[in-house]
Design an enzyme around this catalytic site. Structure first.
Site, PDB file in Angstrom:
ATOM      1  N   CYS A  70       0.855  -1.189   0.000  1.00 59.06           N
ATOM      2  CA  CYS A  70       0.000   0.000   0.000  1.00 59.06           C
ATOM      3  C   CYS A  70       0.889   1.237   0.000  1.00 59.06           C
ATOM      4  CB  CYS A  70      -0.968  -0.012   1.193  1.00 59.06           C
ATOM      5  SG  CYS A  70      -0.159   0.146   2.806  1.00 59.06           S
ATOM      6  N   ASN A  98       2.728   1.570   3.906  1.00 53.52           N
ATOM      7  CA  ASN A  98       3.085   0.331   4.618  1.00 53.52           C
ATOM      8  C   ASN A  98       2.991   0.490   6.139  1.00 53.52           C
ATOM      9  OD1 ASN A  98       6.021  -1.855   4.859  1.00 53.52           O
ATOM     10  ND2 ASN A  98       3.881  -2.449   4.801  1.00 53.52           N
ATOM     11  N   CYS A 102      -0.569   1.233   7.387  1.00 51.98           N
ATOM     12  CA  CYS A 102      -2.005   1.010   7.660  1.00 51.98           C
ATOM     13  C   CYS A 102      -2.496  -0.306   7.062  1.00 51.98           C
ATOM     14  CB  CYS A 102      -2.854   2.160   7.118  1.00 51.98           C
ATOM     15  SG  CYS A 102      -2.502   3.776   7.845  1.00 51.98           S
ATOM     16  N   ARG A 103      -2.745  -0.298   5.755  1.00 51.78           N
ATOM     17  CA  ARG A 103      -3.419  -1.444   5.136  1.00 51.78           C
ATOM     18  C   ARG A 103      -2.537  -2.678   4.963  1.00 51.78           C
ATOM     19  NH1 ARG A 103      -5.440   1.931   0.092  1.00 51.78           N
ATOM     20  NH2 ARG A 103      -3.420   2.903   0.546  1.00 51.78           N
ATOM     21  N   SER A 104      -1.370  -2.505   4.365  1.00 49.21           N
ATOM     22  CA  SER A 104      -0.580  -3.718   4.033  1.00 49.21           C
ATOM     23  C   SER A 104      -0.043  -4.461   5.252  1.00 49.21           C
ATOM     24  CB  SER A 104       0.508  -3.414   2.997  1.00 49.21           C
ATOM     25  OG  SER A 104       1.359  -2.378   3.401  1.00 49.21           O
ATOM     26  N   ASP A 124      -7.627   3.796   1.785  1.00 52.93           N
ATOM     27  CA  ASP A 124      -6.615   4.324   2.694  1.00 52.93           C
ATOM     28  C   ASP A 124      -7.300   4.931   3.928  1.00 52.93           C
ATOM     29  OD1 ASP A 124      -4.566   5.699   3.979  1.00 52.93           O
ATOM     30  OD2 ASP A 124      -3.794   6.631   2.151  1.00 52.93           O
TER      31      ASP A 124
HETATM   32  C1  6LJ Z   1       5.087  14.133   0.271  1.00 55.20           C
HETATM   33  C2  6LJ Z   1       3.644  14.567   0.327  1.00 55.20           C
HETATM   34  C3  6LJ Z   1       2.814  13.628   1.180  1.00 55.20           C
HETATM   35  C4  6LJ Z   1      -3.142  10.100   2.028  1.00 55.20           C
HETATM   36  C5  6LJ Z   1      -0.014   8.760   4.498  1.00 55.20           C
HETATM   37  C6  6LJ Z   1      -2.053   9.661   2.910  1.00 55.20           C
HETATM   38  C7  6LJ Z   1      -1.150  10.572   3.439  1.00 55.20           C
HETATM   39  C8  6LJ Z   1      -0.980   7.897   3.938  1.00 55.20           C
HETATM   40  C9  6LJ Z   1      -0.133  10.137   4.250  1.00 55.20           C
HETATM   41  C10 6LJ Z   1      -0.909   6.509   4.164  1.00 55.20           C
HETATM   42  C11 6LJ Z   1       0.087   6.011   4.941  1.00 55.20           C
HETATM   43  C12 6LJ Z   1       5.637  13.965   1.672  1.00 55.20           C
HETATM   44  C13 6LJ Z   1       4.778  13.029   2.492  1.00 55.20           C
HETATM   45  C14 6LJ Z   1      -1.603  11.337   0.599  1.00 55.20           C
HETATM   46  C15 6LJ Z   1       1.040   6.860   5.475  1.00 55.20           C
HETATM   47  C16 6LJ Z   1       0.981   8.199   5.275  1.00 55.20           C
HETATM   48  C17 6LJ Z   1       0.629  12.416   4.843  1.00 55.20           C
HETATM   49  C18 6LJ Z   1       1.232  13.050   3.623  1.00 55.20           C
HETATM   50  C19 6LJ Z   1       2.604  12.574   3.354  1.00 55.20           C
HETATM   51  C20 6LJ Z   1      -2.916  10.891   0.912  1.00 55.20           C
HETATM   52  C21 6LJ Z   1      -3.965  11.278   0.090  1.00 55.20           C
HETATM   53  C22 6LJ Z   1      -5.257  10.868   0.396  1.00 55.20           C
HETATM   54  C23 6LJ Z   1      -5.482  10.077   1.508  1.00 55.20           C
HETATM   55  C24 6LJ Z   1      -4.432   9.713   2.320  1.00 55.20           C
HETATM   56  N1  6LJ Z   1      -0.567  11.689   0.355  1.00 55.20           N
HETATM   57  N2  6LJ Z   1       0.771  10.987   4.845  1.00 55.20           N
HETATM   58  N3  6LJ Z   1       3.369  13.490   2.536  1.00 55.20           N
HETATM   59  N4  6LJ Z   1      -1.980   8.362   3.196  1.00 55.20           N
END
Ligand code: 6LJ
Length: 135
Positions: A12, A15, A17-19, A107
């Site tokens: 995912c 890595n 949450c889901r996976s 997600d």
């Molecule tokens: C680059 C820009 C994004 C997420 C997640 C989302 C956001 C995640 C996360 C799943 C697992 C630097 C890093 C997105 C772990 C972290 C926050 C943003 C991270 C996104 C879009 C829609 C729904 C969920 N992106 N971290 N930064 N999922």
């Protein structure tokens, strides 16, 4: 023997949450069915956002509630892929195994406890079918 083992890698975005939930659920099912030694079971991320981090605490709480052990540190899919020589891997959506036809496992990162519970239930339904079809 090690080379004749089947492999499954759950993937995912982060890595955390889901996976890792899918990995833990599948590992428990394979253990309970006494076939865990026939498998290599792991998970990885398509992003580098969380490499080195433990699973999300909401997922940890969910699996603890259901008595499913989860031990994982987020790892990078690209790095893993580079370590494989003659891969015959198939890429599939875990949700495509769902008898309730919820194709997408969403997600839950910006979600709540109930979203993690839903991810867990989807993983249970899908992993059960996946294991049956590969046994
Ligand atoms: C680059 C820009 C994004 C997420 C997640 C989302 C956001 C995640 C996360 C799943 C697992 C630097 C890093 C997105 C772990 C972290 C926050 C943003 C991270 C996104 C879009 C829609 C729904 C969920 N992106 N971290 N930064 N999922």
């Amino acid at each position: 023997m090690a080379s004749s083992r089947k492999s499954v890698l759950f993937v995912c975005l982060g890595n955390i949450c889901r996976s890792p939930i899918a990995e833990a659920v599948f590992k428990k099912m394979a253990t309970d069915a006494s076939v865990v030694d026939k498998w290599r079971i792991d998970s990885a991320a398509t992003s580098t956002y969380e490499i080195g981090n433990p699973p999300d605490h909401r997922g940890q709480a969910c699996l603890k509630k259901h008595g499913v052990p989860m031990m994982h540190v987020a790892s990078d899919l690209k790095k893993k892929a580079n370590s494989v020589k003659n891969s015959k891997a198939k890429i599939e959506l875990l949700g495509s195994y769902d008898p309730e036809k919820q194709l997408i496992i969403k997600d839950p990162y910006y979600g709540h406890e109930e979203d993690f519970e839903n991810v867990y239930q989807q993983c249970v339904r899908c992993c059960k079918v996946f294991l049956e079809r590969n046994s």
